[in-house]
Design a protein around this motif. Sequence first.
Motif, mmCIF file in Angstrom:
data_model
loop_
_atom_site.group_PDB
_atom_site.id
_atom_site.type_symbol
_atom_site.label_atom_id
_atom_site.label_comp_id
_atom_site.label_asym_id
_atom_site.label_seq_id
_atom_site.Cartn_x
_atom_site.Cartn_y
_atom_site.Cartn_z
ATOM 1 N N SER A 117 0.828 -1.193 0.000
ATOM 2 C CA SER A 117 0.000 0.000 0.000
ATOM 3 C C SER A 117 0.870 1.253 0.000
ATOM 4 C CB SER A 117 -0.897 0.002 1.240
ATOM 5 O OG SER A 117 -1.573 1.213 1.370
ATOM 6 N N LYS A 118 0.387 2.271 -0.669
ATOM 7 C CA LYS A 118 1.067 3.563 -0.637
ATOM 8 C C LYS A 118 0.525 4.406 0.514
ATOM 9 C CE LYS A 118 2.138 3.772 -5.514
ATOM 10 N NZ LYS A 118 1.454 2.803 -6.295
ATOM 11 N N VAL A 119 -0.525 3.924 1.158
ATOM 12 C CA VAL A 119 -1.202 4.713 2.186
ATOM 13 C C VAL A 119 -1.009 4.133 3.588
ATOM 14 C CG1 VAL A 119 -3.443 5.589 2.937
ATOM 15 C CG2 VAL A 119 -2.926 5.472 0.513
ATOM 16 N N LEU A 120 -1.163 2.820 3.747
ATOM 17 C CA LEU A 120 -1.109 2.201 5.059
ATOM 18 C C LEU A 120 0.300 1.775 5.431
ATOM 19 C CD1 LEU A 120 -4.246 -0.102 4.838
ATOM 20 C CD2 LEU A 120 -4.071 2.106 5.985
ATOM 21 N N SER A 121 0.657 1.981 6.715
ATOM 22 C CA SER A 121 1.967 1.535 7.181
ATOM 23 C C SER A 121 1.899 1.116 8.644
ATOM 24 C CB SER A 121 3.017 2.634 7.005
ATOM 25 O OG SER A 121 2.729 3.739 7.839
ATOM 26 N N LEU A 122 2.704 0.140 8.970
ATOM 27 C CA LEU A 122 2.909 -0.303 10.343
ATOM 28 C C LEU A 122 4.368 -0.025 10.658
ATOM 29 C CD1 LEU A 122 2.485 -1.814 13.017
ATOM 30 C CD2 LEU A 122 2.762 -3.948 11.758
ATOM 31 N N THR A 123 4.600 0.847 11.630
ATOM 32 C CA THR A 123 5.960 1.176 12.034
ATOM 33 C C THR A 123 6.229 0.545 13.386
ATOM 34 O OG1 THR A 123 5.837 3.284 10.868
ATOM 35 C CG2 THR A 123 7.600 3.042 12.478
ATOM 36 N N ILE A 124 7.289 -0.270 13.444
ATOM 37 C CA ILE A 124 7.694 -0.912 14.690
ATOM 38 C C ILE A 124 8.995 -0.255 15.127
ATOM 39 C CG2 ILE A 124 8.325 -3.078 15.807
ATOM 40 C CD1 ILE A 124 6.764 -4.496 13.514
ATOM 41 N N SER A 125 8.930 0.454 16.230
ATOM 42 C CA SER A 125 10.096 1.178 16.712
ATOM 43 C C SER A 125 10.191 1.013 18.225
ATOM 44 C CB SER A 125 9.976 2.664 16.347
ATOM 45 O OG SER A 125 11.090 3.367 16.798
ATOM 46 N N GLY A 126 11.315 0.478 18.665
ATOM 47 C CA GLY A 126 11.463 0.233 20.098
ATOM 48 C C GLY A 126 10.384 -0.717 20.577
ATOM 49 N N ASN A 127 9.560 -0.251 21.507
ATOM 50 C CA ASN A 127 8.498 -1.100 22.034
ATOM 51 C C ASN A 127 7.109 -0.619 21.593
ATOM 52 O OD1 ASN A 127 8.277 1.213 23.569
ATOM 53 N ND2 ASN A 127 8.018 0.133 25.502
ATOM 54 N N GLN A 128 7.039 0.044 20.452
ATOM 55 C CA GLN A 128 5.759 0.586 20.000
ATOM 56 C C GLN A 128 5.451 0.156 18.575
ATOM 57 O OE1 GLN A 128 4.964 4.421 21.520
ATOM 58 N NE2 GLN A 128 3.698 5.018 19.797
ATOM 59 N N LEU A 129 4.167 -0.154 18.340
ATOM 60 C CA LEU A 129 3.665 -0.464 17.006
ATOM 61 C C LEU A 129 2.669 0.629 16.642
ATOM 62 C CD1 LEU A 129 3.938 -3.411 18.664
ATOM 63 C CD2 LEU A 129 3.282 -4.217 16.438
ATOM 64 N N ASP A 130 2.974 1.389 15.600
ATOM 65 C CA ASP A 130 2.109 2.485 15.160
ATOM 66 C C ASP A 130 1.453 2.117 13.840
ATOM 67 O OD1 ASP A 130 2.754 4.288 17.286
ATOM 68 O OD2 ASP A 130 4.679 4.665 16.318
ATOM 69 N N PHE A 131 0.141 2.161 13.820
ATOM 70 C CA PHE A 131 -0.650 1.848 12.634
ATOM 71 C C PHE A 131 -1.111 3.171 12.033
ATOM 72 C CE2 PHE A 131 -0.690 -1.737 15.410
ATOM 73 C CZ PHE A 131 -0.708 -2.857 14.594
ATOM 74 N N LYS A 132 -0.689 3.446 10.799
ATOM 75 C CA LYS A 132 -0.965 4.746 10.189
ATOM 76 C C LYS A 132 -1.635 4.613 8.834
ATOM 77 C CE LYS A 132 3.035 6.938 12.326
ATOM 78 N NZ LYS A 132 4.281 7.669 12.072
ATOM 79 N N GLU A 133 -2.428 5.621 8.532
ATOM 80 C CA GLU A 133 -3.015 5.788 7.210
ATOM 81 C C GLU A 133 -2.515 7.137 6.720
ATOM 82 O OE1 GLU A 133 -7.303 5.059 5.130
ATOM 83 O OE2 GLU A 133 -7.305 6.019 7.094
ATOM 84 N N GLY A 134 -1.552 7.103 5.784
ATOM 85 C CA GLY A 134 -0.880 8.334 5.386
ATOM 86 C C GLY A 134 -0.093 8.866 6.572
ATOM 87 N N GLU A 135 -0.305 10.115 6.918
ATOM 88 C CA GLU A 135 0.349 10.707 8.084
ATOM 89 C C GLU A 135 -0.504 10.590 9.344
ATOM 90 O OE1 GLU A 135 3.492 11.903 8.285
ATOM 91 O OE2 GLU A 135 3.656 11.086 6.250
#
Length: 156
Positions: A117-135
């Motif tokens: 996807s160009k829009v959805l992303s899952l960022t795993i950093s340290g102990n956090q999982l961030d689910f994003k749609e665009g910004e």
Amino acid sequence: MYITSSRKPSAGTRTLCKHLASFFGFEYFNRGKMSMGEVLSLSHGNPLLIVGEYHGNPGSLAFYDGEGFCTLSIYISVLEAPSNYPKKSNSFPLIIGDNELVLVIKDLIVPDDSTFSKVLSLTISGNQLDFKEGENELFSLRMKSYKVFEVDEECS
């Protein structure tokens, strides 16, 4: 991949299941009184994600492979509750991060021939999982711990 919950899930756990299913484009089903064997047979040899609870809140993510073996367990807490459902996409979210977990999750849920996807992303950093749609951040999970299982280990 299929997503379900532990037995007798709270409203928050059911909501998280639905958000994860929408985010990844997976199929969600209510578990009800089904045994683990019934849940695994209902997944028809596809990978499975079970969202567990801890004190009435979403508390774990257990990933099972197509043969019914637990491959990954993540203990979580919800930092930011899901607000809006992400748009359904025919492609997988981009999974990025600085953790070995990125490769494990990609191997579990993303088929080799997938488009991203160009829009959805899952960022795993340290102990956090961030689910994003665009910004826009949809929701965040704090990872308390995780374990990658060998084939003969029991998922706990």
